[in-house]
Design a protein around this motif. Structure first.
Motif, short mmCIF file in Angstrom:
data_model
loop_
_atom_site.label_atom_id
_atom_site.label_comp_id
_atom_site.label_asym_id
_atom_site.label_seq_id
_atom_site.Cartn_x
_atom_site.Cartn_y
_atom_site.Cartn_z
N ILE A 51 2.64 14.24 -14.35
CA ILE A 51 1.35 14.33 -15.76
C ILE A 51 0.66 14.88 -15.07
O ILE A 51 0.99 16.07 -16.62
CB ILE A 51 -0.08 13.10 -15.09
N VAL A 52 0.36 15.92 -14.03
CA VAL A 52 0.03 17.65 -13.46
C VAL A 52 1.24 17.96 -14.91
O VAL A 52 0.80 19.60 -15.25
CB VAL A 52 -0.34 17.51 -12.30
N GLU A 53 2.69 18.17 -13.99
CA GLU A 53 3.08 18.86 -15.14
C GLU A 53 3.29 18.92 -16.48
O GLU A 53 3.27 19.62 -16.95
CB GLU A 53 4.92 18.14 -13.88
N LYS A 54 3.05 17.78 -16.90
CA LYS A 54 2.99 17.65 -18.36
C LYS A 54 2.03 17.52 -19.24
O LYS A 54 1.93 18.54 -20.17
CB LYS A 54 2.88 15.76 -18.24
N LEU A 55 0.70 17.89 -17.75
CA LEU A 55 -0.82 18.63 -18.53
C LEU A 55 -0.49 20.01 -18.36
O LEU A 55 -1.13 20.73 -19.45
CB LEU A 55 -1.52 18.05 -17.65
N ARG A 56 0.67 20.33 -17.80
CA ARG A 56 -0.02 22.13 -17.36
C ARG A 56 1.16 22.41 -18.76
O ARG A 56 0.64 23.31 -19.10
CB ARG A 56 1.46 22.48 -16.35
N ASP A 57 2.23 21.58 -19.06
CA ASP A 57 2.60 21.75 -20.26
C ASP A 57 2.69 21.86 -21.40
O ASP A 57 2.44 22.75 -22.22
CB ASP A 57 4.62 21.60 -20.22
N GLY A 58 1.63 20.81 -21.38
CA GLY A 58 0.68 20.64 -22.11
C GLY A 58 -0.31 21.52 -22.75
O GLY A 58 -0.40 21.84 -24.28
N VAL A 59 -0.86 21.85 -21.67
CA VAL A 59 -2.28 22.92 -22.03
C VAL A 59 -1.34 24.39 -22.57
O VAL A 59 -1.88 24.70 -23.72
CB VAL A 59 -2.94 22.67 -20.54
N GLN A 60 -0.23 25.13 -21.70
CA GLN A 60 0.33 25.86 -22.46
C GLN A 60 1.63 25.54 -23.98
O GLN A 60 1.09 26.48 -24.47
CB GLN A 60 1.58 26.46 -21.59
N LEU B 225 0.70 -0.87 0.32
CA LEU B 225 -0.25 -0.53 0.02
C LEU B 225 0.87 1.02 -0.12
O LEU B 225 0.79 1.91 -1.00
CB LEU B 225 -0.74 -0.31 1.58
N CYS B 226 1.52 0.97 0.95
CA CYS B 226 2.87 2.71 0.68
C CYS B 226 3.71 2.93 -0.70
O CYS B 226 3.87 4.48 -0.79
CB CYS B 226 4.20 1.94 1.39
N VAL B 227 3.90 1.48 -1.19
CA VAL B 227 4.74 2.01 -2.33
C VAL B 227 3.97 2.17 -4.02
O VAL B 227 4.48 2.48 -4.77
CB VAL B 227 5.34 0.62 -3.06
N LEU B 228 2.83 1.40 -3.10
CA LEU B 228 1.20 2.02 -4.55
C LEU B 228 1.04 3.66 -4.24
O LEU B 228 1.09 4.48 -4.96
CB LEU B 228 -0.07 1.06 -4.26
N SER B 229 1.15 4.20 -2.76
CA SER B 229 0.60 5.41 -2.76
C SER B 229 1.64 6.30 -3.27
O SER B 229 1.39 7.62 -3.91
CB SER B 229 0.15 5.59 -0.95
N ILE B 230 2.83 5.65 -2.93
CA ILE B 230 3.58 6.60 -3.70
C ILE B 230 4.26 6.94 -5.47
O ILE B 230 3.87 7.79 -5.48
CB ILE B 230 5.39 6.43 -2.64
N SER B 231 3.84 5.63 -5.55
CA SER B 231 3.54 5.40 -7.52
C SER B 231 2.58 6.42 -8.09
O SER B 231 3.11 6.96 -8.59
CB SER B 231 3.83 4.39 -7.94
N LEU B 232 1.13 6.26 -7.26
CA LEU B 232 0.37 7.43 -7.62
C LEU B 232 0.96 8.69 -6.99
O LEU B 232 0.50 9.41 -8.12
CB LEU B 232 -0.65 7.10 -6.88
N SER B 233 1.43 9.42 -6.27
CA SER B 233 1.97 10.64 -6.20
C SER B 233 2.83 11.32 -7.17
O SER B 233 2.54 11.94 -7.13
CB SER B 233 2.18 10.57 -4.72
N LEU B 234 4.21 10.49 -7.22
CA LEU B 234 4.43 10.47 -8.12
C LEU B 234 4.38 10.48 -9.60
O LEU B 234 4.30 11.59 -10.45
CB LEU B 234 5.88 10.36 -8.17
N SER B 235 3.31 9.74 -10.47
CA SER B 235 2.98 9.38 -11.03
C SER B 235 2.24 10.77 -11.64
O SER B 235 2.23 11.20 -12.81
CB SER B 235 2.29 8.53 -11.81
N LEU B 236 1.31 10.87 -10.55
CA LEU B 236 0.31 12.27 -10.82
C LEU B 236 0.80 13.89 -10.63
O LEU B 236 0.35 14.49 -11.66
CB LEU B 236 -0.77 12.26 -9.32
N PHE B 237 1.43 13.33 -9.92
CA PHE B 237 2.81 15.15 -9.87
C PHE B 237 2.94 15.28 -11.06
O PHE B 237 3.15 15.84 -11.99
CB PHE B 237 4.09 15.00 -8.66
#
Length: 417
Positions: free
Chosen positions: A33-42, A19-31
């Motif tokens: 992805i959010v950065e890619k989306l922000r750059d992609g939108v701009q 569960l801990c590894v899963l939480s970290i994985s989701l956190s990093l991947s979402l971070f």
């Protein structure tokens, strides 16, 4: 030894570790992805149109003119006369123009009336050209060229017949069913609003509006106009047009000429400047992206802290036994930090891989829904630094439970508690 004990300890708590590894994985991947989306939108906003010096339309706000001309969002305040367009087109400083006529749709996709100048001169993402995947671009009356998303979503191919609708509503009740268009070409994907557009000639735009001079049909809609020829049609109005000057030095002078145009009230905007202003208006959106990224990181680090801290009460005897066989208090700290490192490392690796899986899933949706391309590219040095920093900070988040374990190991000894 410490590393071996850390792995054995994590293995004995498989579910919590997972569960801990899963939480970290989701956190990093979402971070990521959010950065890619922000750059992609701009990037999507600023690179949708390139090498165009001015966009000209009826007098309105710069953002509104940009949105309906380039992004096909919203509605124009008014049209401009074709005679004004021709006068500016023939100005000695103008190199080329792309006429744009809007106001109709096809199953929710915008219909754009233009001519061959569009495929010859329109540029995006620097110097990329709009290209045909199949078929050809004709300036025929009833030929139509489909954007890649339109053709894919509606499963159209060369030769298919279609009927356009009046207005931009998806469920328009007024169809131009007395004019049958035929698909002459399909464009390659661009990752811009071009993909979601249906292109017809200016002749075709005039043909389907024969009898619509007052905004509504004044004749029998069943009357067939399929035999109308170019010679019988004359373009009277346009929505707007895009132009490039022969010499960039003449740009501001041409803009003043357009703004002071005597025949009718016109606006001439510089796309690059208006795009920058538009993104500035979206500061709150960008700040929201940054805020989401921040909280996502906090959640990932908290998962390590909570997992290790909550396990300490269950591991008092384990720590005491380790002390009894000669493991020092400092080595106990090292054990907890090693566990935090392994959890962060595994979470970082899986999170980095997970971002590409998620991008493969949501990328097509974002492109289809918003016309913005989120490319899946090779890992950048910045991304690798982010992953490394994530692992380092995750390891340091184990300091709090490590310090508590250090104090416990000094005072508790071989207690039955």
């Amino acid at each position: 030894m410490i590393s071996f004990l850390s792995l054995k300890s994590l293995a004995s708590r498989k579910f919590i570790s997972f569960l801990c590894v899963l939480s970290i994985s989701l956190s990093l991947s979402l971070f990521l992805i959010v950065e890619k989306l922000r750059d992609g939108v701009q990037d999507g906003f600023t690179n949708t149109i390139s090498q165009a010096d001015l966009i000209v339309g009826a007098r309105s706000g710069p953002t509104q003119l940009l949105l309906y001309t380039v992004f096909h969002m919203g509605s124009p305040t008014n049209n401009i006369t074709y005679s004004s367009y021709e006068k500016i087109k023939n100005h000695p400083t103008v190199a080329w123009t792309i006429p744009i006529s809007l106001g109709d749709s096809y199953q929710g996709f915008r219909v754009v009336g233009t001519n061959k100048s569009f495929i010859e001169h329109y540029r995006f993402y620097g110097d990329k050209k709009v290209e045909l995947a199949e078929g050809e671009w004709k300036d025929s009356v009833f030929g139509v060229v489909l954007g890649a998303t339109v053709a894919q979503n509606l499963q159209h191919s060369i030769g298919d017949e279609l009927i356009l609708s009046h207005g931009i509503q998806q469920d328009s009740i007024l169809d131009h069913d007395n004019a049958i268009f035929s698909v002459a070409g399909i464009l390659k994907p661009t990752g811009t609003p071009v993909d979601k557009s249906v292109f017809i000639s200016l002749y075709g735009m005039e043909a389907i509006h024969i009898g619509w001079e007052n905004g509504a049909p004044s004749y029998d809609l069943e009357e067939d106009i399929s035999d109308v020829t170019k010679e019988q049609l004359k373009t009277e109005q346009l929505t707007s047009f895009i132009l490039r000057t022969k010499n960039r030095i003449a740009l501001l002078g041409l803009q003043r000429y357009i703004m002071d145009f005597k025949a009718e009230a016109l606006s001439g905007i510089i796309p690059a400047m208006t795009l920058t202003e538009l993104w500035g208006m979206l500061d709150q959106l960008e700040n929201a992206f940054i805020g989401i990224s921040f909280f996502v990181i906090i959640i990932g680090f908290l998962s390590i802290l909570i997992a290790l801290y909550m396990s300490l009460n269950e591991r008092k005897q384990e720590m005491a036994i380790l002390r009894s066989v000669g493991v020092s208090a400092k080595q106990i700290v090292g054990l907890l930090l090693s566990e935090a490192f392994f959890l962060s490392f595994m979470g970082g690796i899986f999170g980095f891989i997970l971002q590409y899986i998620l991008l493969g899933v949501i990328g097509p949706f974002v492109e289809e829904r918003f016309g913005l391309s989120i490319p899946i590219s090779n890992p950048t040095s910045l991304e690798l630094m982010v992953v490394g920093g994530f692992i380092l900070l995750g390891t340091l988040s184990g300091l709090i439970p490590a310090i508590k374990a250090y104090r416990n190991s000094l005072h508790n000894g071989l207690s039955s508690n």
